[in-house]
Scaffold this motif. Structure first.
Motif, short mmCIF file in Angstrom:
data_model
loop_
_atom_site.label_atom_id
_atom_site.label_comp_id
_atom_site.label_asym_id
_atom_site.label_seq_id
_atom_site.Cartn_x
_atom_site.Cartn_y
_atom_site.Cartn_z
N GLN A 1 94.78 50.65 16.35
CA GLN A 1 94.67 50.23 17.75
C GLN A 1 95.65 51.04 18.59
N TYR A 2 95.18 51.61 19.69
CA TYR A 2 96.07 52.38 20.56
C TYR A 2 95.66 52.18 22.01
N VAL A 3 96.56 52.58 22.91
CA VAL A 3 96.31 52.48 24.35
C VAL A 3 95.78 53.84 24.81
N GLU A 4 94.64 53.86 25.50
CA GLU A 4 94.04 55.13 25.91
C GLU A 4 94.85 55.84 26.99
N GLU B 1 98.54 44.48 20.85
CA GLU B 1 97.74 43.52 20.07
C GLU B 1 97.58 43.99 18.62
N GLY B 2 97.73 45.30 18.40
CA GLY B 2 97.54 45.85 17.06
C GLY B 2 98.82 45.84 16.24
N LYS C 1 101.14 52.60 21.08
CA LYS C 1 100.56 51.62 20.18
C LYS C 1 100.09 50.42 20.99
N ASN C 2 98.92 49.90 20.65
CA ASN C 2 98.40 48.71 21.32
C ASN C 2 99.21 47.50 20.86
#
Length: 192
Positions: free
Chosen positions: A159-162, A190-191, A187-188
């Protein structure tokens, strides 16, 4: 499990922000959690990443050379980062925030910028996926390396932030070999 690296210097001999690296890393990227730190920054809008970096670098270099309220010289640090907040489409303007890490001795009381377009930024702790590459970086290389990092993260189901994303450079333009550049994707939360 996180392992504290506690490093302050890289091979360049310049002070760097501290981070903690995860022991387990992928073959083509690593995961770093940067501690909360202070940076001196400037923000520009445009469509050209390299042009924004050059203008931003000049503003910040003037600041560390004494263009601040205290007329204080500030040591050069590494990396120089560029946060990119991309525009809505390919021909739209993006927002570029170019930053120098403030040396630890200035964290308690950073010299106030004289240039109204330069500001001191307090960055919260952030966790990033980091891809390192060599050579003299340019806009195309940054985009290619960023795409490779995103492909690796997708491959690993991470999961990552775009956006935003970052580019980081560690070397003087006069260093000809063993150059170090990075792209960072956040890094997201939430992940985690």
């Amino acid at each position: 499990m996180l392992k504290a690296m506690g490093q302050v210097f890289f091979s360049t001999g310049l002070q760097n922000p501290k981070f903690t690296a995860e022991q387990k890393k992928a073959e083509d990227y690593e995961v770093r959690t940067y501690h909360a730190t202070k940076w001196v920054s400037t923000t520009l809008s445009g469509t050209q990443w390299d042009a924004a970096m050059n203008t931003g670098f000049r503003r910040l270099f003037n600041y560390i050379q004494g263009n601040n309220q205290n007329k204080a010289k500030v040591e050069m640090t590494a990396p120089v980062t560029c946060r990119v907040d991309p525009g809505a489409g390919p021909a739209c303007e993006s927002k570029f925030t170019v930053s120098f890490y403030l040396p630890e001795e200035h964290h308690a009381s950073p010299p106030e910028p004289s240039d109204p377009e330069v500001f001191v930024e307090e960055r919260k702790e952030l966790t990033a996926y980091v891809r390192t590459y060599g050579g003299f970086s340019n806009e195309n290389m940054k985009r290619e390396e960023l795409q490779k990092l995103i492909e690796s993260l997708k491959r690993d189901g991470v999961q990552y932030v775009e956006k935003p994303y970052y580019a980081a450079g560690y070397d003087s333009p006069f260093k000809l070999t063993n150059r170090r550049n990075e792209v960072w994707v956040l890094k997201n939360a939430e992940g985690q």
